[in-house]
Design an enzyme around this catalytic site. Structure first.
Site: not given
Ligand code: NAP
Length: 369
Positions: A100, A131, A182, A185, A200
């Site tokens: 987002k 949603i 989890g 952020e 958002k």
């Molecule tokens: N968590 C939620 O519930 C949720 C809900 C809606 C939207 N989102 C959005 O979805 C996105 C991911 O969230 P998340 O919670 O999954 O984050 P996360 O658990 O912190 O995971 C981030 C991932 O991105 C990888 N990464 C970071 N920089 C990178 C780069 N330059 N090149 C390749 N890989 C890279 C990290 O690699 P490593 O594993 O090697 O560190 C990690 O695997 C975010 O933008 C977040 O705002 C999350």
């Protein structure tokens, strides 16, 4: 990607909470005919619940692979994410993103890129995770008939508020719990100070009203200053406190939009939204009021929205941005009234602040006249 292409070959950036969620979901949905060919991550040494050969740290391996027709971008670095997404679109790949912050920061550029390349860019998970609010706003609600949207869009702050007020645990403990589960952020200030919610909201303003704006033009605050004493006042008066994002069409046809902590009546649908859940109340002409409710964060819940976007690509779905391109887009206004509740610990400090504020306001006014 053309409409007849049935098999989806995914290059996925990120294997964190959302990426791993999608990986697990795809393993359980073979009927989708979608497979992750490669995942690009940042730290190669991390232990992961997937075969080692799935991973690379070289983004070009995914972006230049002709067989990969869909890039899923679920990383937590908005600058890198925009670079990945724009290259992918320019390379003729459809893109699904959950980021987002990246979408809100680059909304206008993303619209241009989609026009230029003709490639779809879907981001349902970026608004209210599980949603399906973006697709509903895109497809179902006509611009003139959409009166208002009110929503709890941030699962982490809602989780923290619920734990603080219902279970009486401290703000810090509730935040740690949200991170452990989890829901929060990687950088918690994004949630707590309202940035995640307003990001958002900027995305939804586009799909709801055709408004393309940055967060600098939307009034917002987070829950960082809310204390248990405020909750007691709210409860005493028959209210709950929620971080509510709102957009409302005013009588002059313009749209007032903001994200602020709000006293919500206990019989309001949004008061029903607890913990990491999100809720969206849409009011429109003739249909009256509708309430969408579901998980606003978490691995599988968010992964399911990403999967739904991937699935939609199989039949050539793309956002038409009807409110922007086929209707007259609405204009955002900053001229509206809000009723404000103020709480303070030290009356003397508070008076001083107010007086200083009034003095500088008078000064600004004198200078302007
Ligand atoms: N968590 C939620 O519930 C949720 C809900 C809606 C939207 N989102 C959005 O979805 C996105 C991911 O969230 P998340 O919670 O999954 O984050 P996360 O658990 O912190 O995971 C981030 C991932 O991105 C990888 N990464 C970071 N920089 C990178 C780069 N330059 N090149 C390749 N890989 C890279 C990290 O690699 P490593 O594993 O090697 O560190 C990690 O695997 C975010 O933008 C977040 O705002 C999350």
């Amino acid at each position: 990607m053309n409409n007849k292409q049935k098999d989806i070959v995914i290059g996925m950036f990120g294997f964190g909470v959302v990426g791993e969620g999608l990986y697990k979901i795809l393993q359980q949905t073979p009927s989708l005919n979608a497979r992750i060919k490669k995942s690009c991550i940042k730290h190669p040494g991390k232990k992961r619940n997937a075969p080692e050969e799935l991973f690379t740290t070289d983004k070009d391996v995914l972006l230049n692979d002709k067989e990969i027709n869909v890039i899923v971008e679920v990383i937590d670095d908005s600058t890198a994410a925009f670079e990945i997404v724009s290259t992918a679109l320019k390379n003729g790949k459809a893109v699904v993103s959950a980021s987002k912050k990246m979408v809100a920061e680059h909304l206008a550029e993303l619209l241009e890129l989609q026009k230029e390349t003709g490639q779809p860019f879907l981001c349902e998970a970026a608004a209210c995770a599980s949603i399906p609010v973006i697709r509903n706003l895109e497809e179902y609600y006509d611009n003139d008939l959409l009166h208002s949207i009110r929503a709890v869009v941030n699962g982490s702050t809602n989780f923290i508020l619920t734990k603080m007020f219902d279970d009486k645990i401290s703000f810090q403990d509730a935040l740690i719990l949200a991170q452990q589960l989890g829901f929060a952020e990687s950088d918690p200030s994004l949630d707590v100070e309202g940035y995640d919610a307003v990001n958002k909201w900027v995305i939804l303003l586009n799909h709801a009203y055709g408004i393309v704006e940055t967060i600098d033009h939307v009034l917002f605050s987070g829950i960082q200053n809310i204390q248990l004493s405020d909750a007691m006042v709210a409860k005493e008066k028959g209210f709950d406190i929620k971080l509510v994002a709102q957009a409302k069409t005013l009588l002059n046809g313009k749209v007032a939009a903001y994200v602020l902590p709000e006293f919500v009546r206990l019989d309001d649908q949004l008061a029903f939204v607890k913990n990491e859940f999100n809720g969206v109340v849409i009011e429109s002409g003739f249909a009256d009021r509708q309430f969408f409710y579901g998980k606003g964060a978490g691995s599988l819940a968010t992964g399911s929205a990403v999967m739904s976007d991937v699935s939609a690509l199989r039949y050539g779905y793309k956002y038409e941005y009807k409110k922007r391109y086929h209707h007259t887009p609405k204009e955002l206004t900053s001229e509206f009234y809000v009723r404000v509740y103020i709480s303070f610990d030290d009356i003397k400090k508070f008076r001083k602040k107010i007086l200083n504020g009034l003095k500088s306001g008078m000064q600004d006014w004198k200078e302007a006249t």
